[in-house]
Enzyme design. Structure first.
Site, PDB file in Angstrom:
ATOM      1  N   HIS A 213       0.799  -1.229   0.000  1.00 23.12           N
ATOM      2  CA  HIS A 213       0.000   0.000   0.000  1.00 23.12           C
ATOM      3  C   HIS A 213       0.829   1.275   0.000  1.00 23.12           C
ATOM      4  O   HIS A 213       0.275   2.366  -0.040  1.00 23.12           O
ATOM      5  CB  HIS A 213      -0.970   0.024   1.182  1.00 23.12           C
ATOM      6  CG  HIS A 213      -0.315   0.369   2.489  1.00 23.12           C
ATOM      7  ND1 HIS A 213       0.507  -0.507   3.148  1.00 23.12           N
ATOM      8  CD2 HIS A 213      -0.326   1.493   3.226  1.00 23.12           C
ATOM      9  CE1 HIS A 213       0.950   0.065   4.250  1.00 23.12           C
ATOM     10  NE2 HIS A 213       0.465   1.291   4.330  1.00 23.12           N
TER      11      HIS A 213
HETATM   12  C1  UD1 Z   1      -2.401   5.825   5.680  1.00 23.22           C
HETATM   13  C2  UD1 Z   1      -1.102   6.312   6.327  1.00 23.22           C
HETATM   14  C3  UD1 Z   1      -0.050   5.223   6.232  1.00 23.22           C
HETATM   15  C4  UD1 Z   1      -0.567   3.919   6.791  1.00 23.22           C
HETATM   16  C5  UD1 Z   1      -1.862   3.557   6.075  1.00 23.22           C
HETATM   17  C6  UD1 Z   1      -2.452   2.280   6.590  1.00 23.22           C
HETATM   18  C7  UD1 Z   1      -0.525   8.702   6.238  1.00 23.22           C
HETATM   19  C8  UD1 Z   1       0.364   9.678   5.577  1.00 23.22           C
HETATM   20  N1  UD1 Z   1      -0.555   7.475   5.651  1.00 23.22           N
HETATM   21  O1  UD1 Z   1      -2.147   5.644   4.301  1.00 23.22           O
HETATM   22  O2  UD1 Z   1       1.088   5.608   6.978  1.00 23.22           O
HETATM   23  O3  UD1 Z   1       0.393   2.910   6.598  1.00 23.22           O
HETATM   24  O4  UD1 Z   1      -2.792   4.627   6.284  1.00 23.22           O
HETATM   25  O5  UD1 Z   1      -3.598   1.955   5.890  1.00 23.22           O
HETATM   26  O6  UD1 Z   1      -1.156   9.005   7.217  1.00 23.22           O
HETATM   27  N2  UD1 Z   1      -9.621   5.099   1.655  1.00 23.22           N
HETATM   28  C9  UD1 Z   1     -10.777   4.363   1.710  1.00 23.22           C
HETATM   29  N3  UD1 Z   1     -11.335   4.138   2.932  1.00 23.22           N
HETATM   30  C10 UD1 Z   1     -10.817   4.619   4.086  1.00 23.22           C
HETATM   31  C11 UD1 Z   1      -9.633   5.369   4.018  1.00 23.22           C
HETATM   32  C12 UD1 Z   1      -9.047   5.594   2.805  1.00 23.22           C
HETATM   33  O7  UD1 Z   1     -11.283   3.910   0.698  1.00 23.22           O
HETATM   34  O8  UD1 Z   1     -11.389   4.350   5.169  1.00 23.22           O
HETATM   35  C13 UD1 Z   1      -8.977   5.317   0.334  1.00 23.22           C
HETATM   36  C14 UD1 Z   1      -9.230   6.688  -0.223  1.00 23.22           C
HETATM   37  O9  UD1 Z   1      -9.353   6.579  -1.595  1.00 23.22           O
HETATM   38  C15 UD1 Z   1      -7.947   7.428   0.103  1.00 23.22           C
HETATM   39  C16 UD1 Z   1      -6.903   6.313   0.002  1.00 23.22           C
HETATM   40  O10 UD1 Z   1      -7.588   5.145   0.463  1.00 23.22           O
HETATM   41  O11 UD1 Z   1      -7.729   8.484  -0.731  1.00 23.22           O
HETATM   42  C17 UD1 Z   1      -5.682   6.543   0.824  1.00 23.22           C
HETATM   43  O12 UD1 Z   1      -6.045   6.804   2.207  1.00 23.22           O
HETATM   44  P1  UD1 Z   1      -5.111   7.753   3.126  1.00 23.22           P
HETATM   45  O13 UD1 Z   1      -5.661   7.809   4.508  1.00 23.22           O
HETATM   46  O14 UD1 Z   1      -4.881   9.045   2.405  1.00 23.22           O
HETATM   47  O15 UD1 Z   1      -3.727   7.045   3.120  1.00 23.22           O
HETATM   48  P2  UD1 Z   1      -3.339   5.507   3.256  1.00 23.22           P
HETATM   49  O16 UD1 Z   1      -2.726   5.074   1.963  1.00 23.22           O
HETATM   50  O17 UD1 Z   1      -4.449   4.685   3.812  1.00 23.22           O
END
Ligand code: UD1
Length: 370
Positions: A213
């Protein structure tokens, strides 16, 4: 008698939950502690958040800031803005943040500007790679936290080099491993092995687990495609179970990448099913930080598909091998591990299931009441 100690703890993203669970359990054992839990809402899906609360018995948060997804600046700014009135209302004696996600730095910054001491659990880890958003979050959080709770000894050196005072650094072990030890017997009862047909008449078959991820691995089609080509070669030898993070799912969909039929893509799964899979797998391939530690605690070989790690003890003492992202190196390292010539490991010091107890004892003894 001193007043109750008011501790406000923060969760935001999935990896925060197994870290906060043992801390809250321990806080609730002490009548002299008034624990408050705030969810920033950085992760909001059932499978990335709610299921962890249920399975780990984490009490419902007092407040959910519902910040949701966004760019780094937007997400961090929303947490910063929305947490301030909560901190002013509750006036905690100390704020506990865990890990290295955007919610961690945002809350630490807001609390620190209000003069509320911050305790950072998992302080001092460094990849020395500033292109990783988490590295920026780690360095900044540690620069403003008063209580620095570290999981491994290298972290102490990093904090001292950055000028943090010796007396603020506490080597307490790893709260995520507290969760692992506590929940492993329950996880062993999971039905995931049957559901994914990983069991036959005599027990578990050999299989691998994959997670990906990191933006650097999944946000670029060519990189993601190269990595999955390598995994396809491993899937030709044994089934590979791949619970797909939403970030990765978004990019896989856009890229339309095909894969081997024994590379089994499934939606994100809960903590207990995942722990069960990790504990029964022959090998784990990952770019996660926490999974490098969980495999070391379980004694399962781990190949980390990154060029660096902020968790060097999993390499120097554990089962982790840093293989990078070159497909031929990944396949060769997987074959070596599966043939039994992989790396053995031992459990790092203080990863004994009692880290939360140590942290809460230090907070109770040393945090001044307001
Ligand atoms: C975040 C953390 C990362 C951690 C990871 C675990 C930061 C900078 N990154 O990254 O350190 O390892 O979480 O999962 O804080 N999304 C969903 N559902 C959700 C949340 C997110 O579908 O409940 C999707 C959205 O499209 C979003 C993307 O996942 O844009 C990324 O989510 P985001 O919280 O920005 O970062 P992670 O890649 O999850």
């Amino acid at each position: 008698m001193p007043n109750d100690l008011k501790i406000l703890s923060i969760v935001g993203a999935r990896p925060n939950l197994p870290k906060i669970a043992p801390l809250l359990r321990e806080m609730r054992r002490h009548p002299g502690i008034d624990p408050i839990l705030v969810h920033t809402g950085q992760h909001y899906d059932e499978k990335l958040s709610d299921i962890f609360f249920r399975q780990m018995g984490i009490p419902a948060p007092h407040v959910n800031l519902e910040v949701g997804s966004g760019s780094h600046a937007a997400q961090t700014a929303e947490v910063l803005k929305r947490i301030e009135p909560v901190l002013i209302e509750h006036q905690p004696d100390v704020v506990v943040v865990v890990g290295d996600v955007n919610s961690t730095i945002a809350v630490a910054l807001a609390a620190s500007k209000l003069g509320i001491p911050v305790a950072h659990v998992e302080a001092g880890l460094r990849s020395f790679d500033r292109s990783m958003p988490e590295e920026i979050n780690r360095v900044l959080t540690d620069a403003i936290a008063e209580y620095l709770f570290v999981t491994e000894e290298d972290a102490i050196e990093h904090l001292l080099k950055e000028g943090r005072p010796r007396e603020s650094i506490h080597f307490v072990g790893n709260v995520m491993i507290d969760s692992l030890r506590y929940f492993l017997p329950i996880a062993q009862k999971s039905a995931i092995g049957d559901e994914l047909r990983l069991k036959n008449g005599v027990g578990w078959k050999r299989f691998a687990v994959l997670t990906l991820h990191r933006p650097s691995n999944v946000d670029f089609t060519e990189k993601l495609s190269d990595l999955l080509n390598a995994i396809d070669q491993i899937a030709a030898e044994l089934p590979v179970i791949f619970p797909v993070h939403p970030r990765t799912q978004n990019h896989l969909k856009q890229a339309g990448i095909r894969h081997h039929p024994d590379l089994c893509l499934i939606p994100p799964i809960g903590y207990l099913d995942f722990l069960c899979l990790l504990s029964k797998s022959s090998i784990v391939l990952t770019d996660s930080g926490g999974i490098q530690e969980e495999t070391t605690a379980l004694g399962v070989p781990c190949l980390t598909l990154r060029e660096n790690t902020e968790r060097p003890v999993t390499i120097s003492q554990g089962t982790n091998l840093l293989v990078g992202t070159d497909p031929s190196k990944i396949v060769a390292a997987a074959r070596a591990a599966l043939s039994g010539t992989g790396k053995a490991g031992r459990i790092p010091p203080l990863w004994d299931g009692q880290s939360a107890e140590r942290i809460v004892e230090i907070l109770l003894r040393t945090v001044p009441r307001r």
